[in-house]
Design a protein around this motif. Structure first.
Motif, PDB file in Angstrom:
ATOM      1  N   PHE A  59       0.539   5.618   0.130  1.00 15.55           N
ATOM      2  CA  PHE A  59      -0.335   6.750   0.405  1.00 15.55           C
ATOM      3  C   PHE A  59       0.392   8.050   0.065  1.00 15.55           C
ATOM      4  CE2 PHE A  59      -3.283   4.273   3.040  1.00 15.55           C
ATOM      5  CZ  PHE A  59      -2.486   3.213   3.417  1.00 15.55           C
ATOM      6  N   LEU A  82      -6.906   3.135  -5.330  1.00 13.55           N
ATOM      7  CA  LEU A  82      -8.163   2.775  -4.684  1.00 13.55           C
ATOM      8  C   LEU A  82      -8.999   3.988  -4.322  1.00 13.55           C
ATOM      9  CD1 LEU A  82      -7.434  -0.253  -2.356  1.00 13.55           C
ATOM     10  CD2 LEU A  82      -8.166  -0.178  -4.734  1.00 13.55           C
ATOM     11  N   ASP A  83      -8.329   5.088  -4.039  1.00 12.68           N
ATOM     12  CA  ASP A  83      -9.081   6.278  -3.656  1.00 12.68           C
ATOM     13  C   ASP A  83      -8.220   7.504  -3.923  1.00 12.68           C
ATOM     14  OD1 ASP A  83     -10.801   7.387  -0.593  1.00 12.68           O
ATOM     15  OD2 ASP A  83     -10.646   8.262  -2.582  1.00 12.68           O
ATOM     16  N   LEU A 121      -1.241  -4.237   4.388  1.00 16.11           N
ATOM     17  CA  LEU A 121      -2.658  -4.140   4.678  1.00 16.11           C
ATOM     18  C   LEU A 121      -2.901  -4.198   6.175  1.00 16.11           C
ATOM     19  CD1 LEU A 121      -5.386  -4.027   3.229  1.00 16.11           C
ATOM     20  CD2 LEU A 121      -5.477  -6.525   3.398  1.00 16.11           C
ATOM     21  N   ARG A 122      -3.674  -3.221   6.666  1.00 18.82           N
ATOM     22  CA  ARG A 122      -4.092  -3.148   8.069  1.00 18.82           C
ATOM     23  C   ARG A 122      -2.894  -3.123   9.024  1.00 18.82           C
ATOM     24  NH1 ARG A 122      -8.518  -6.556  10.345  1.00 18.82           N
ATOM     25  NH2 ARG A 122      -8.881  -4.624  11.445  1.00 18.82           N
ATOM     26  N   ALA A 123      -1.900  -2.366   8.681  1.00 25.86           N
ATOM     27  CA  ALA A 123      -0.727  -2.279   9.557  1.00 25.86           C
ATOM     28  C   ALA A 123      -0.140  -0.874   9.497  1.00 25.86           C
ATOM     29  CB  ALA A 123       0.306  -3.321   9.148  1.00 25.86           C
ATOM     30  N   TYR A 179      -4.448   6.847  -2.386  1.00 25.82           N
ATOM     31  CA  TYR A 179      -3.730   5.648  -1.969  1.00 25.82           C
ATOM     32  C   TYR A 179      -3.894   4.512  -2.959  1.00 25.82           C
ATOM     33  CZ  TYR A 179      -7.883   3.576   0.395  1.00 25.82           C
ATOM     34  OH  TYR A 179      -9.109   3.063   0.702  1.00 25.82           O
ATOM     35  N   PHE A 180      -2.883   3.695  -2.960  1.00 20.55           N
ATOM     36  CA  PHE A 180      -2.773   2.587  -3.890  1.00 20.55           C
ATOM     37  C   PHE A 180      -2.617   1.287  -3.117  1.00 20.55           C
ATOM     38  CE2 PHE A 180      -1.811   4.847  -7.905  1.00 20.55           C
ATOM     39  CZ  PHE A 180      -1.574   6.112  -7.409  1.00 20.55           C
ATOM     40  N   ARG A 181      -3.196   0.237  -3.652  1.00 22.58           N
ATOM     41  CA  ARG A 181      -2.932  -1.101  -3.135  1.00 22.58           C
ATOM     42  C   ARG A 181      -2.521  -1.967  -4.308  1.00 22.58           C
ATOM     43  NH1 ARG A 181      -7.527  -4.253  -0.002  1.00 22.58           N
ATOM     44  NH2 ARG A 181      -8.369  -4.492  -2.096  1.00 22.58           N
ATOM     45  N   GLN A 212       1.784   2.516   8.878  1.00 27.86           N
ATOM     46  CA  GLN A 212       2.208   3.268   7.706  1.00 27.86           C
ATOM     47  C   GLN A 212       3.582   3.874   8.010  1.00 27.86           C
ATOM     48  OE1 GLN A 212      -0.709   6.059   6.194  1.00 27.86           O
ATOM     49  NE2 GLN A 212      -2.393   4.637   6.547  1.00 27.86           N
ATOM     50  N   LEU A 272      -5.301  13.162   3.266  1.00 30.56           N
ATOM     51  CA  LEU A 272      -5.011  12.064   2.350  1.00 30.56           C
ATOM     52  C   LEU A 272      -5.385  12.490   0.938  1.00 30.56           C
ATOM     53  CD1 LEU A 272      -4.207   9.084   1.943  1.00 30.56           C
ATOM     54  CD2 LEU A 272      -6.624   8.522   2.211  1.00 30.56           C
ATOM     55  N   THR A 328       0.842  -1.191   0.000  1.00 26.68           N
ATOM     56  CA  THR A 328       0.000   0.000   0.000  1.00 26.68           C
ATOM     57  C   THR A 328       0.880   1.245   0.000  1.00 26.68           C
ATOM     58  OG1 THR A 328      -0.167   0.073   2.416  1.00 26.68           O
ATOM     59  CG2 THR A 328      -1.868  -1.147   1.239  1.00 26.68           C
TER      60      THR A 328
END
Lengths: 112, 111
Positions: free
Chosen positions: A33, A55-56, A97-99, A48-50, A101, A45, A31
């Protein structure tokens, strides 16, 4: 040790010029940002990219800003044309993911 | 959407005293609450985090508490030292990994 790198660290440009900021995320992170930090708005923000897919990017002014990840080792943020109100510090961060930054040192942009 | 409020915006404490920074969030579905420290000229760095299944977490002189019912969480720093001077950000996250950030607290440690 692994860290996020950003170039340039400082950029002074004139209104109307194109600005490109680059980020090298930590190897293996999926990910990325882009944030903008100003005194007035705090941390915003922008995008962001995954897995390199955007993605947004709803936080970004679409008419002048664009963000891409041409490969897993490079993320770019481009402003064209730049305006004085774009003056800020731009941070790139990467993570899993989910950790946590991990932030880079930032690019301080001044648009005259 | 989620909204995070952080107080105070500036906190000045005597070296050796404790500092407490508080954040409230609006979305009860948020389940991850990190705290970041930003030193002058650097990017924010994670110092401690807590997930919604835990009420308190400690790491040496820092601790975070979470009250899910009231939807607020706090950062506690004990025995403050000059190197604790920085801007501290709280954040909240839903099941995705996008963080909603507080506005930041400038912590000043007076010698």
């Amino acid at each position: 040790d692994a860290r996020v790198t950003q170039t340039p660290r400082h950029k002074v440009t004139e209104m109307g010029q194109e600005v490109t900021m680059r980020c090298q995320p930590i190897l293996g992170h999926n990910t990325v940002f882009w944030y903008r930090q100003t005194m007035m708005q705090g941390l915003e923000l922008l995008a962001y990219f995954r897995n390199r897919a955007p993605l947004d990017d709803s936080g970004m002014p679409k008419d002048r800003f664009s963000a891409e990840m041409p490969d897993a080792t490079l993320a770019t943020l481009k402003i064209q044309p730049s305006e004085p109100r774009d003056s800020a510090v731009y941070f790139c961060a990467s993570g899993l993911l989910r950790a946590e930054q991990f932030f880079g040192p930032g690019t301080r942009l001044t648009v005259l | 959407g989620e909204n995070v409020e952080q107080h105070p915006s500036t906190l000045s404490v005597q070296e050796g005293d404790s500092a407490v920074i508080k954040c409230t969030y609006s979305d009860s579905a948020s389940n991850y609450f990190p705290w970041y420290k930003q030193e002058l000229g650097k990017g924010p760095q994670l110092i401690i985090d807590i997930r919604s299944n835990v009420g308190e977490k400690k790491d040496q002189r820092i601790a975070v508490t979470l009250n899910k019912t009231a939807k607020h969480f706090s950062l506690h720093i004990t025995e403050t030292q000059p190197e604790d001077s920085a801007v501290y950000f709280c954040a909240a996250s839903l099941s995705n990994y996008q963080l909603i950030w507080g506005a930041g607290t400038k912590l000043i440690i007076k010698p």
